[in-house]
Design an enzyme around this catalytic site. Structure first.
Site, PDB file in Angstrom:
ATOM      1  N   LYS A 107       0.822  -1.219   0.000  1.00  0.00           N
ATOM      2  CA  LYS A 107       0.000   0.000   0.000  1.00  0.00           C
ATOM      3  C   LYS A 107       0.853   1.265   0.000  1.00  0.00           C
ATOM      4  O   LYS A 107       0.480   2.259  -0.630  1.00  0.00           O
ATOM      5  CB  LYS A 107      -0.971   0.004   1.173  1.00  0.00           C
ATOM      6  CG  LYS A 107      -0.350   0.139   2.538  1.00  0.00           C
ATOM      7  CD  LYS A 107      -1.417   0.198   3.616  1.00  0.00           C
ATOM      8  CE  LYS A 107      -0.795   0.341   4.982  1.00  0.00           C
ATOM      9  NZ  LYS A 107      -0.014   1.567   5.144  1.00  0.00           N
ATOM     10  N   ASP A 167      -3.717   7.420   4.172  1.00  0.00           N
ATOM     11  CA  ASP A 167      -3.174   6.104   4.505  1.00  0.00           C
ATOM     12  C   ASP A 167      -3.892   5.564   5.743  1.00  0.00           C
ATOM     13  O   ASP A 167      -4.356   6.338   6.587  1.00  0.00           O
ATOM     14  CB  ASP A 167      -1.670   6.238   4.775  1.00  0.00           C
ATOM     15  CG  ASP A 167      -0.989   4.892   4.952  1.00  0.00           C
ATOM     16  OD1 ASP A 167      -1.564   3.868   4.548  1.00  0.00           O
ATOM     17  OD2 ASP A 167       0.131   4.872   5.503  1.00  0.00           O
ATOM     18  N   ARG A 194       1.755 -10.451  10.468  1.00  0.00           N
ATOM     19  CA  ARG A 194       3.061  -9.822  10.687  1.00  0.00           C
ATOM     20  C   ARG A 194       4.187 -10.774  10.293  1.00  0.00           C
ATOM     21  O   ARG A 194       5.324 -10.360  10.110  1.00  0.00           O
ATOM     22  CB  ARG A 194       3.256  -9.429  12.153  1.00  0.00           C
ATOM     23  CG  ARG A 194       2.279  -8.447  12.766  1.00  0.00           C
ATOM     24  CD  ARG A 194       2.080  -7.219  11.945  1.00  0.00           C
ATOM     25  NE  ARG A 194       0.941  -7.362  11.061  1.00  0.00           N
ATOM     26  CZ  ARG A 194       0.687  -6.565  10.031  1.00  0.00           C
ATOM     27  NH1 ARG A 194       1.506  -5.591   9.739  1.00  0.00           N
ATOM     28  NH2 ARG A 194      -0.380  -6.767   9.272  1.00  0.00           N
TER      29      ARG A 194
END
Length: 750
Positions: free
Chosen positions: A35, A226, A612
């Site tokens: 992103k 964001d 993660r």
């Protein structure tokens, strides 16, 4: 026509997002889907391919670290331009830093001066406490923390004290609304704002002064956001206002990673976006560049059970990877020891360095056993999200001095340091100073400085002498600020003048650490060479825990799942995956009370933790858990039974599900059908014929064959019966010797 070089290396979905036209766009970006790459390339595409000057583009995010990374990447892309002017003036920052900038520029339209201060959490609590006492509120019954949380909630919803007072539903609301009103007066009198004010005051500014809003709307042709799922209502209204009227709003986020509801974040802003911009275009970023497919499959299995979401099918080119490890520990110490042992083994095999490993958990309290295990093994570790650097007492002291230098109206800072280090100014003198200042209609700081001009004051000669000495030092430091001395020069003058090194030298073991913290503060101030004190204090106030994380130490990181957001590690351990811990008991209780959002947030938290991990993922729980000093059997988390077939090493999801369901039945059903022996009840009373007074009979005896859903077949070595469980030591064929709660074992029939 050749493709723009800005699109080179992007996948198809990323290209669609980067090369989007004008109007509202919603980019739903799965974890590890690039992103930040999309955002920065979008900025470059707007400038290079669509001819939008960089100064007409604004991008906002949530941490200074993320903002710096975005700024760096965007500048690298824009630096290829033949026209340097084309990429000047690009506005990238956090919501709070950008609002702080707007409010300083437009201070004439606000109740504050240009040099207003930003109160952090401790300052806010002190101000709320003062407001509550001023309002005659019992702070033992209504704690400052609970009142501040209520005030913050109102500000996140853009409700002023007056609006809150008209909406009170409970007695607590009535109390909180009174404190809110007084709290705002204290802030205004101190020329200070809290973090929520930065957002609310900016929205109010745009609403009250349309010409000011139009000024920024005209300048900002494109607004990029964001982590959109982490915005609160105030932030949503802010970006709406800035993007109007052309509505070139490019929102990037993932509702599945919204885990900060306790801070006011509202993933439903994504739904609001879809409602408020019916002509929007949605792009899904589903290709993951971080994790292996087994990890992604596990994450999707957890999150797919959440309602009201846009499904994403995460995939990767990295292959299936290693299966996910699952360890059932005897207790939290066994669990922690196993994690440490695994990290040591990975390092000894030269597979991963310690610094490539992270241990994650649901609550801060879980770190105790982990820290003990690392300490016993002599292995260093990093505790992420513990006491933050700028929250340490010695740092707070020195920053309070700097803030008072900049703004003598800062009551909170004055009260903190007027007698730190001790200079003979007692509580009674401070009270007299405050009362005298009220009679003069000024702040205590201004009244203090007036003593230097010979003002008459109600102090004893000794008290006045001490106050004048302190006022003289304050005036001298203010002169340095007026002379535009650097923040470091002013800081050093304060440290030397107050004898802070001697003050910290108490002979205790923490002295060196505290002084090293002061030296680290100096190092940070040195980075602001050529900038003024106001700029430095603003930046310090906006630093987050993630920004202070030290990435140079080769040691495992310990952190809560909330702290892990935005990070990634080759190896991730998630411990304590048991009912009541993950999902947390508060969420389970809230769900029973009718809160439909409680459990979905726990799933999002688990989803964030799983994603993660890049290469290896290890999950664990202890079947014997501590609850307020008592040990009870743990029920494995329902999340474990959601994992897909084949995701866990050596077993299928069905076996975990069976263990969950079977354990749940055994742990919650009356035990009438179980064989019993005479004993004492858990509460200590003698057992009778009724329920709850019987101790289960021994089910497992030495030599008996058993089956465990995770560890497979084994042979019983020994067994001990307690009031509510049976603890069995088993030698497993492939997993070695372990102590297991009998609820998780079944006879093998051999």
């Amino acid at each position: 026509m050749p493709e723009s070089p800005i699109l080179t290396g992007l996948n198809d979905a990323q290209r669609r997002a980067v090369a989007a036209g004008t109007g509202p766009y919603l980019i739903l970006a799965g974890p590890g889907s690039g992103k930040t790459r999309v955002l920065t390339h979008r900025i470059a595409y707007l400038s290079e391919e669509m001819g939008v000057p960089a100064y007409r583009i604004m991008a906002v995010t949530f941490t200074n670290k993320a903002a710096r990374e975005m700024q760096h990447r965007a500048q690298l892309l824009l630096s290829r331009s033949e026209s340097p002017a084309a990429h000047s003036g690009l506005l990238i920052g956090t919501f709070h830093s950008i609002c702080a900038r707007f409010l300083r520029i437009e201070h004439a339209h606000t109740p504050y001066t240009q040099d207003y201060l930003i109160y952090d959490t401790r300052d806010q609590l002190a101000a709320v406490k003062k407001a509550a006492l001023d309002a005659g509120v019992d702070i033992k019954r209504f704690t400052p923390r609970s009142l501040l949380n209520a005030i913050s909630d109102q500000k996140n919803e853009l409700r002023t004290p007056e609006v809150y007072a008209d909406r009170v539903d409970t007695y607590f609301d009535e109390i909180a609304s009174r404190v809110y009103a007084r709290y705002q007066v204290i802030l205004r009198d101190s020329n200070a704002m809290d973090f929520d004010d930065l957002l609310m005051q900016t929205v109010i500014l745009f609403q009250r002064y349309p010409e000011v809003a139009e000024k920024y709307q005209t300048r900002l042709e494109h607004v990029l956001v964001d982590e959109f799922q982490d915005t609160n209502f105030a932030q949503y209204k802010l970006v709406q206002a800035l993007a109007a009227p052309q509505n070139n709003l490019f929102a990037v986020g993932d509702p599945d990673q919204s885990i900060y509801a306790f801070r006011g974040a509202d993933y439903r802003n994504v739904l609001r976006f879809e409602r408020d911009y019916p002509d929007h275009t949605k792009v899904l970023l589903e290709q993951n560049y971080r994790s292996t497919q087994h990890i992604l499959d596990a994450a999707m299995a957890i999150i797919d059970r959440n309602p009201n979401r846009t499904p994403k099918r995460l995939f990767t080119d990295r292959g299936a990877g290693e299966k996910i490890g699952l360890y059932e520990a005897y207790d939290e110490n066994d669990e922690a020891g196993h994690i440490v042992e695994t990290i040591v083994t990975l390092n000894e095999r030269a597979e991963f360095n310690p610094g490539e490993c992270a241990v994650m958990y649901r609550t801060n309290a879980q770190s105790r056993a982990l820290e003990g295990a690392f300490q016993r093994a002599g292995i260093p570790y990093r505790l992420v999200g513990a006491t933050a650097f700028y929250e340490r007492a010695e740092i707070k002291d020195l920053l309070a001095y700097l803030r008072l230098i900049l703004n003598p109206n800062d009551v909170i800072s004055l009260e903190r340091i007027i007698n730190t280090p001790a200079r003979g100014i007692g509580t009674k003198t401070v009270e007299t100073l405050t009362e005298w200042a009220v009679s003069l209609g000024v702040s205590p700081g201004v009244a203090l400085l007036s003593l230097l001009t010979g003002a008459e004051a109600p102090f004893t000669p000794r008290a006045r002498k001490q106050l004048e000495s302190f006022a003289g030092s304050l005036a001298a430091w203010q002169t340095l600020a007026v002379q535009k001395k650097t923040p470091l020069e002013i800081l050093d003058a304060v440290i030397d003048d107050i004898g802070y090194a001697s003050y910290l030298n108490t002979g205790g073991r923490e002295d060196v650490d505290r002084w090293e913290n002061v030296m680290e503060l100096r190092a940070g101030a040195a980075e602001f060479e050529g900038q003024d004190l106001a700029t430095y204090l603003t930046e310090v106030s906006l630093v987050s825990d993630v920004d202070t994380r030290d990435d140079d130490v080769d040691a495992p990181s310990l952190m809560t799942l909330h702290s892990a957001k935005g990070l990634e590690f080759p190896v991730v351990f998630i411990c304590g995956i048991a009912e009541g811990t993950l999902p947390h008991m508060r969420s389970l209780e809230a769900e029973l009370a009718g809160d439909a959002e409680a459990l979905p947030e726990e799933r999002r938290l688990m989803y964030v933790g799983l994603t993660r991990a890049k290469d290896r993922l290890y999950l664990s729980y202890a079947f014997r858990g501590s609850r307020f000093g008592d040990y009870e059997p743990n029920l494995p988390s329902r999340f474990l039974s959601d994992l897909p077939r084949g995701a866990l090493a050596g077993q299928s999801s069905e076996t975990v599900s069976q263990a969950y369901q079977g354990s749940y039945r055994r742990m919650t059903a009356w035990a009438d059908d179980l064989p019993t022996v005479t004993g004492r009840s858990r509460e200590g009373g003698s057992s009778g014929g009724g329920r709850g007074g019987a101790v289960p009979a021994q089910r497992f005896r030495p030599g008996m064959g058993v089956i465990h859903p995770v560890f497979g077949e084994g042979v019983v070595i020994s067994s001990r019966v307690y009031s509510d469980s049976e603890e069995v030591e088993v030698q497993f064929t492939t997993s070695g010797r372990k102590r297991i709660d009998g609820n998780f074992l079944e006879p093998s029939g051999q």
